[in-house]
Design an enzyme around this catalytic site. Structure first.
Site, short mmCIF file in Angstrom:
data_model
loop_
_atom_site.label_atom_id
_atom_site.label_comp_id
_atom_site.label_asym_id
_atom_site.label_seq_id
_atom_site.Cartn_x
_atom_site.Cartn_y
_atom_site.Cartn_z
N TYR A 175 0.84 -1.20 0.00
CA TYR A 175 0.00 0.00 0.00
C TYR A 175 0.87 1.25 0.00
CZ TYR A 175 0.93 -0.22 5.07
OH TYR A 175 1.52 -0.28 6.31
N ARG A 199 4.70 0.48 0.86
CA ARG A 199 5.19 -0.47 1.85
C ARG A 199 5.13 -1.88 1.29
NH1 ARG A 199 5.55 -1.03 7.20
NH2 ARG A 199 7.50 -1.78 6.28
#
Length: 246
Positions: free
Chosen positions: A154, A164
């Site tokens: 995300y 991430r």
């Protein structure tokens, strides 16, 4: 990050002792700069403040857990979306001895990379059949087991085009609130590893590698889930890096 990793490698070459935890102030991880403590921790005298004893009391009871707590795919009426996985491993001390009866909690994003939390406004779909939180107690061998779905990557606005890698947050409570340790488990072969400053804050390559689970085909259940193994070592030279120092 490359410059900080190179500096850490030079320190290791000079024989410097490797840090036990990532730096609390790690500039590439921008939010660590304003929120880390700037003053020494204050020791609480439980004799002067009787209520402070609660901070070192037991954080949970065995009867607080149910069979559904460790299976994040069975907590709602329907089936969650995504790749179903089994994650298991052992919690060990520095001598390789099992840590029994340890409360292990996890939380994670869903398969689309979104947390079931009001502050997560990432425009990815929520899954009504997946909350993303579970817990269990380690057995006599120090083993934990969770069934869940593989989380998605995300965006997180730390820097330009910041994403991430897929990860699961782990929390270990010890026997008291004040002993809690938090870390993250990653999945092998993720192409986002070189771009993630949270993982990059662990400047020792061997320690970073210990944060990545291993795929284990023997742990996979036919027609149900793929298996990953990830051991957690609480201290010593092979310790799993955690997000807070002692």
């Amino acid at each position: 990050m490359a410059a900080l990793h190179a500096a850490a490698e030079r320190d290791r070459d000079r024989g410097a002792r490797a840090p036990e935890h990532p730096a609390r102030n790690y500039p590439p991880y921008r939010s660590s700069t304003p929120r880390h403590p700037h003053r020494p921790l204050v020791e609480i005298d439980h004799r002067a403040d009787p209520e402070a004893v609660e901070l070192s009391g037991p954080a949970f009871g065995v009867t607080d857990l149910t069979d559904l707590d460790a299976d994040l795919t069975r907590q709602h009426p329907g089936e969650p979306l995504g790749e179903r996985i089994t994650v298991t491993g052992r919690v060990l001390d520095r001598g390789g001895r099992p840590v029994r009866g340890q409360l292990v909690e996890i939380w994670q994003a869903n398969a689309s990379g979104r947390y079931a939390h009001r502050r997560d406004q990432h425009p990815a779909p929520l899954d009504p059949n997946f909350t993303g939180a579970g817990r269990c107690l380690t057995d006599d061998e120090g083993r934990y087991v969770f069934t869940t779905v593989k989380p998605g990557a995300y965006p997180w606005r730390n820097h330009d085009n910041a994403w991430r890698p897929a990860h699961i947050h782990f929390s270990l409570f010890g026997t008291a609130f004040t002993q809690r340790l938090i870390t993250q488990m990653y999945f092998p072969g993720d192409p986002l590893f070189p771009y993630d400053p949270i993982l990059g804050s662990v400047t020792d390559p061997a320690a970073r590698a210990r944060l990545v689970a291993a795929y284990d085909h023997q742990l996979s259940f036919p027609e149900r889930s793929l298996g990953y193994r990830w051991d957690i070592v609480l201290d010593g030279p092979s310790a799993t890096w955690t997000e807070e120092g002692h």
